[in-house]
Motif scaffolding. Structure first.
Motif: not given
Length: 80
Positions: A47-56, A58-62, A67-72
């Protein structure tokens, strides 16, 4: 309609299920080739890789956003 417990994807067709097994409560994207569910760390990485790619972003932000998305989601709630 079922929702994947590990990523939240709507599962509307048999092709959305791992090994076409509609008894599973997670989708084909959250399963290994043998049909078992991926771990939290595996999904977090994906999900980190997909988010970073889809939303352009930084990896730390992604990584934090993933993490926030998955923990829910139901599959990962017991981790906390």
């Amino acid at each position: 309609m079922k929702m994947c417990i590990a990523c939240g994807m709507p599962m509307t067709a048999i092709a959305d299920y791992p090994l076409l097994d509609m008894s599973k409560n997670y989708c084909k994207h959250c399963a290994h080739k043998d049909g078992t569910m991926k771990t939290f760390d595996e999904k977090w990485h994906e999900v980190t890789l997909q988010y970073a790619q889809n939303h352009n972003v930084d990896n730390a932000v992604a990584k934090q956003t993933a993490y926030i998305i998955l923990k829910k989601l139901p599959a990962w709630k017991r981790r906390w």
